[in-house]
Design a protein around this motif. Structure first.
Motif, short mmCIF file in Angstrom:
data_model
loop_
_atom_site.label_atom_id
_atom_site.label_comp_id
_atom_site.label_asym_id
_atom_site.label_seq_id
_atom_site.Cartn_x
_atom_site.Cartn_y
_atom_site.Cartn_z
N LEU A 12 0.87 -1.14 0.00
CA LEU A 12 0.02 -0.07 -0.21
C LEU A 12 0.93 1.32 0.02
O LEU A 12 0.34 2.36 -0.11
N ARG A 13 2.25 1.14 -0.01
CA ARG A 13 2.85 2.46 0.14
C ARG A 13 4.10 2.47 -0.69
O ARG A 13 4.93 1.44 -1.02
N LEU A 14 4.57 3.55 -1.45
CA LEU A 14 5.79 3.82 -2.08
C LEU A 14 6.64 4.70 -1.17
O LEU A 14 6.12 5.80 -0.63
N ARG A 15 7.69 4.27 -1.32
CA ARG A 15 8.77 4.98 -0.23
C ARG A 15 9.60 5.96 -1.04
O ARG A 15 10.23 5.52 -2.08
N VAL A 16 9.66 7.28 -0.70
CA VAL A 16 10.47 8.23 -1.39
C VAL A 16 11.28 9.09 -0.50
O VAL A 16 10.80 10.11 0.45
N GLN A 17 12.67 8.85 -0.44
CA GLN A 17 13.49 9.29 0.78
C GLN A 17 14.12 10.64 0.29
O GLN A 17 14.56 10.78 -0.87
N LEU A 18 13.69 11.47 0.91
CA LEU A 18 13.80 12.92 0.49
C LEU A 18 14.58 13.80 1.54
O LEU A 18 14.53 13.37 2.64
N THR A 19 15.40 14.90 1.11
CA THR A 19 15.69 15.77 2.05
C THR A 19 14.58 16.63 2.73
O THR A 19 13.54 16.88 2.04
N ASP A 20 14.74 17.46 3.61
CA ASP A 20 13.69 18.34 4.02
C ASP A 20 13.30 19.43 2.95
O ASP A 20 12.23 19.86 2.60
N GLU A 21 14.36 19.78 2.34
CA GLU A 21 14.15 20.67 1.21
C GLU A 21 13.24 20.02 -0.02
O GLU A 21 12.48 20.72 -0.65
N GLU A 22 13.62 18.61 -0.14
CA GLU A 22 12.84 18.11 -1.41
C GLU A 22 11.38 17.65 -0.65
O GLU A 22 10.68 17.91 -1.64
N VAL A 23 11.39 17.62 0.36
CA VAL A 23 9.57 17.26 0.98
C VAL A 23 8.92 18.54 0.71
O VAL A 23 7.83 18.66 0.19
N ALA A 24 9.75 19.93 0.99
CA ALA A 24 9.16 20.92 0.84
C ALA A 24 8.55 21.37 -0.72
O ALA A 24 7.81 22.02 -1.08
N ALA A 25 9.42 20.69 -1.72
CA ALA A 25 9.31 20.81 -3.14
C ALA A 25 8.05 20.01 -3.53
O ALA A 25 7.71 20.18 -4.53
N VAL A 26 7.58 19.07 -2.88
CA VAL A 26 6.55 18.08 -3.26
C VAL A 26 5.13 18.99 -2.94
O VAL A 26 4.69 19.56 -2.44
N ASP A 27 4.42 18.67 -4.02
CA ASP A 27 2.96 19.34 -4.29
C ASP A 27 2.26 19.13 -2.95
O ASP A 27 2.11 17.99 -2.67
N PRO A 28 1.91 19.98 -2.03
CA PRO A 28 1.22 19.90 -0.84
C PRO A 28 -0.09 19.19 -0.88
O PRO A 28 -0.31 18.69 0.29
N ARG A 29 -0.55 19.17 -1.92
CA ARG A 29 -2.07 18.70 -2.01
C ARG A 29 -1.91 17.16 -1.96
O ARG A 29 -2.88 16.43 -1.66
N PHE A 30 -0.78 16.41 -2.25
CA PHE A 30 -0.48 15.02 -1.99
C PHE A 30 -0.08 14.71 -0.77
O PHE A 30 0.35 13.43 -0.14
N LEU A 31 0.16 15.68 0.57
CA LEU A 31 0.63 15.31 1.58
C LEU A 31 -0.49 15.55 2.82
O LEU A 31 -1.49 16.27 2.49
N LEU A 32 -0.37 14.79 3.80
CA LEU A 32 -1.39 14.63 4.85
C LEU A 32 -0.93 15.15 6.15
O LEU A 32 0.31 15.13 6.48
#
Length: 430
Positions: free
Chosen positions: A355-375
Motif C-alpha cells: 500500500l505504500r511507495l517510499r520516497v527518501q527526501l531531504t527536508d528541502e525536497e519534501v518542501a518541493a512536493v506538491d502539498p496537495r498530496f501530503l497529509l
C-alpha cells in the motif's frame, strides 16, 4: 533525512474479481463481496499510525474507474450506461478489469532512486508499466500524471515514463535500498524473476530492472534473481518475501535464487549490514505468503525500527513467535511490532508494504512536493468523513454491471478531488 510514505487511497470501486494470476489471496477470494468503505478506512488508519511514528505521510489517488476508455477501445459502443451493460453481458472479466481499484497498491506505482544514489543528484522515479496483467497495465498513464504533478520541481525530481511494455516492470515491489542512513549513498537491489515452466508468471523482467537503474543513473546497483520456489509459493512480487530499510534486510531464507551471493555482496558494500532472516524450518514459504509477514512496512523510528504488520501475521502462531524473537534480539534494530487490520486489502492480495511507495527526501525536497498530496491530522479527519459519506459500503460481482454504482463511484472520486483541490484537467482528465 525523512522518508515520505505515499500510500494508495483505496478507491470506491474496490472489488474482488480475482484478476491477478499467482496472487493466491486475490484468486481465492474471487467473487466475494467487498467492502470499499471499510477498506479505505483501514488504509487511513494505517497511514495515521505511520504518520504518528514520525514519517511524513502522503497519498496517491484512486484512478477514474470504471475505465470506459478501455471498454470502448475493446469495441463496446454507445453511451456510458450502454457500454457497462454490454460489457457485463458479453465479457464480465473485462468489465471487472475496467472497475479494478488495484492502483491502491502504490508499491507498484513506480521505482524510486533517491538523490544520494544518483549521478545527477536528483530523485528519480520511473512509473511501472505493469504489463503482465491487463487490469494493471491500464494504470500507468494515470499514475504518471499524478507523479508528474506531485514531483513537478525539476530541480529536485526527474519523473520518467514507463519501460517498454515488452519488458514487464512492477515498480518498487521488486526494488530494495540499503544504506547506513536515508541521506547516505546506498546500494539498490533490483529483484527480477524467471520461473521458467512454472505455474505463475515472473512479473519483473531483468531488462526492465536494468533499464530503470540506467535511467536513474544509480551508482551502486545489484541485480538479484528471485527464487522460483518463492514465485510458485505465491510471492508474485519480491516484497512478499523480503523488505529492506537502512542497513537491514528482512527476508525469508528462500526469497532469492542466489542467496549467498547477494548476502556476500551486501556485506561488502553496505557498512553495518544486518540480515534478519526467517529460516524455512521455522517459517515456511507458504506461511510467509499467507501471513504477509515480509510485506510489513519497515519504518525508521527514533529508537530503531518498527514493523507495521497485518493482523494475519499475529494470527499465525509460528510467525508471531518468530517475530517476537526478532523483537527481543538486541542484534538488530527492529524494536517495535505494530499490528493493523488491513483485511480488505489482504483479501485482494496486498498488505502494508503493497500500500505504500517510499520516497527518501531531504527536508528541502519534501518542501518541493506538491502539498496537495501530503497529509496531516486535519486531512486525515476530512478524508475519513468523505469516505464515510461517499464510498459504497459493499460491492458484489453482479453490481459491476449497475450504472448507478458507476455514478456513485464517479461522484465519490469527484468529491475527493474537490477536497484536495486537484482539478481533473491537472491529471489529464476531462
Amino acid at each position: 533525512m525523512p522518508e515520505l510514505q505515499l500510500d494508495g487511497l483505496v478507491g470506491p470501486t474496490h472489488n474482488y474479481a480475482g484478476l491477478s494470476l499467482g496472487n493466491l489471496a486475490a484468486t481465492s477470494n474471487a467473487g466475494a463481496v467487498s467492502a470499499p468503505r471499510a477498506a479505505a478506512l483501514q488504509g487511513i488508519a494505517k497511514m495515521r499510525l505511520v504518520h504518528a511514528l514520525g514519517a511524513p505521510q502522503g497519498l496517491l489517488l484512486p484512478h477514474d474507474r470504471p475505465n470506459l476508455g478501455l471498454l470502448r477501445a475493446m469495441g463496446f459502443a454507445g453511451d456510458d450506461r450502454q457500454v457497462i451493460a454490454a460489457a457485463a453481458n458479453e465479457d464480465p472479466q473485462l468489465l471487472a478489469a475496467a472497475w479494478s481499484a488495484s492502483s491502491m497498491w502504490t508499491a507498484n506505482a513506480a521505482t524510486v532512486s533517491p538523490a544520494a544514489d544518483t549521478m545527477d543528484g536528483r530523485t528519480h522515479l520511473t512509473v511501472a508499466n505493469l504489463a503482465t496483467m491487463p487490469h494493471r497495465a491500464q494504470e500507468w498513464p494515470g499514475t504518471l500524471a499524478q507523479l508528474r504533478l506531485a514531483f513537478a520541481d525539476s530541480r529536485h525530481f526527474a519523473v520518467h515514463g514507463p519501460v517498454p511494455a515488452s519488458f514487464g516492470d512492477e515498480g518498487a515491489a521488486n526494488h530494495m535500498r540499503l544504506a547506513p542512513a536515508h541521506d547516505a549513498p546506498g546500494v539498490e537491489v533490483f529483484v527480477y524473476g524467471v520461473n521458467q515452466g512454472g505455474r505463475f508468471p515472473a512479473r519483473q523482467h531483468p531488462r526492465a530492472s536494468m533499464a530503470v537503474a540506467r535511467r536513474h543513473g544509480v551508482r551502486h546497483a545489484i541485480m538479484a534473481p528471485q527464487a522460483d520456489a518463492a514465485i510458485e509459493a505465491g510471492a508474485f512480487h519480491n516484497d512478499v518475501v523480503a523488505v529492506a530499510n537502512g542497513t537491514v534486510l528482512f527476508a525469508h531464507e528462500q526469497a532469492f535464487a542466489d542467496r549467498q551471493d547477494l548476502l556476500d555482496r551486501l556485506d561488502r558494500q553496505v557498512p553495518g549490514f544486518c540480515l534478519v532472516e526467517a529460516p524455512a524450518d521455522e517459517v515456511s514459504l507458504e506461511e510467509a505468503v499467507s501471513s504477509y509477514l515480509f510485506n510489513a512496512a519497515l519504518v525508521t523510528v527514533e529508537d530503531g525500527m518498527a514493523l507495521v504488520l497485518p493482523q494475519e501475521a499475529r494470527d499465525n502462531p509460528r510467525v508471531w513467535r518468530w517475530l517476537q524473537r526478532v523483537q527481543q534480539d538486541d542484534g538488530n534494530p527492529i524494536q517495535h511490532l505494530h499490528v493493523r487490520d488491513l483485511r480488505e486489502s489482504m483479501r485482494n492480495g496486498g498488505g502494508p508494504a503493497c500500500l505504500r511507495l517510499r520516497v527518501q527526501l531531504t527536508d528541502e525536497e519534501v518542501a518541493a512536493v506538491d502539498p496537495r498530496f501530503l497529509l496531516d491530522k486535519d486531512r486525515f479527519d476530512r478524508l475519513e468523513a468523505l469516505i464515510e459519506r461517499w464510498w459504497p459500503e459493499t460491492i458484489a460481482p453482479a453490481d459491476l454491471g449497475n450504472p448507478d454504482l458507476m455514478q456513485q463511484c464517479r461522484a465519490a472520486r469527484a468529491a475527493l478531488l474537490d477536497l484536495l483541490g486537484i482539478a481533473p484537467a491537472e491529471l489529464g482528465e476531462s
